[in-house]
Design an enzyme around this catalytic site. Sequence first.
Site, PDB file in Angstrom:
ATOM      1  CE  LYS A   1      59.416  60.318  43.153  1.00 29.79           C
ATOM      2  NZ  LYS A   1      58.970  61.682  43.483  1.00 29.79           N
TER       3      LYS A   1
ATOM      4  CE1 TYR B   1      31.201  40.611  35.705  1.00 29.89           C
ATOM      5  CE2 TYR B   1      33.372  41.631  35.608  1.00 29.89           C
ATOM      6  CZ  TYR B   1      32.527  40.620  36.064  1.00 29.89           C
ATOM      7  OH  TYR B   1      33.025  39.638  36.880  1.00 29.89           O
TER       8      TYR B   1
END
Length: 407
Positions: free
Chosen positions: A56, A283
């Site tokens: 899955k 940043y």
Amino acid sequence: MQAETRSNRAPAPFAVDDPTNTLPCWLDVDLDALAANVAAVQQWITPGTQLAAVVKGQGYGLGAEEISRAALAAGAQCLAVARVHEGLELRQAGIDAPILVLNRTDPAEADLAVRLHLTVTLDGAELARALGDAAARWHRSAQAHLKVDTGLHRFGVDPERALPLARDVAAIPGLAVDGLYTHFASADESDHAYTEEQIKRFSHATERLASAGYSFPLRHAANSAATLAFPAAHLGMVRVGLLLYGVSPSGYLPIELALRSVVSFRARVARVMELGAGEGVGYGQTWRAECPTRVALVAAGYADGVLRRLSNKGVALINGREVPIIGRVSMDQTTLDITHVPGVSVGTVVTFFGEDGDAQLDLHRFAQQVDTIPHDVLCAVSGRVARVYRRDSRVVRVARLNGTVDA
């Protein structure tokens, strides 16, 4: 800093014609190691017990098609997915092995499930009736397993409702309910009491159904964690996901179970720079050099799977040595302090988790850096990152989960 438990030798170089030479970042998937792990788990489980490879979530992010093919070729008897559309994708890829859908199937999906020969999970009469109707339309038997909720309280029928549901289902023509199963809440915990209680509840539910005349050819309960820790839960089949990749859900692997590492997340250095004391990176300039520092800019960021929570706290491997992540992880790039690592240049390979020569940064440790689990880490690697599949150390396929194929 050095990577723990292994030596400091640099990784073997990639071949000149290796397709990863042009990739900014990628997942290396060792299909030989996966096959070896399937064989090892089969040796571990109770004789006669089947192995379902749980694929899955795109095979925990590694690519469901390739993982399914490799697991089946290595001896897994069937596959398990979460949703009907995941089964559809495998059928469209030409995989015809038995597939169990573990999560809820909407009654509107019954027709597709029957057409694709998918085995769905039952927890109510409405889906059972829809499956019976679809079986009549397609002139074939609809396949299902009945799931009993023994305490996870997530999906399944309450134990006291299992017998009434079994009676309802038995009256529906064309519906074959060949399996009975449950799922554990805490099989990876050191305290085994609750799992043992769930095993008892499942046993009682089975006995109650049997005494009323309802028996099931296949019973299953064990996920990867229970496969390791609870032999009594092996029953007719185990459902193994994370263990296929050489990773234990609890972090503990018995020494007798010699599993191999299957996956490594890699990227390449895009720039090397020298920073003076007081200069920052990224940043917000959240990290500043306290002394002259050599920095590598790496071509992978949080859009690829380098979690932003690793900013100023995570580590990576480069040339067999462990180095810190400095500054904020941005969408496409990450910066490393490589001051004490010689030989780094543009194109040098960085490993965020997995093996780098004889050094290793395993998935558990990578996950623990940001208080999560290996499953989450693997599934966070985005679809734009190339999955590079290898056999005998040679690349056999390069693909992305967004559908593009490089080779």
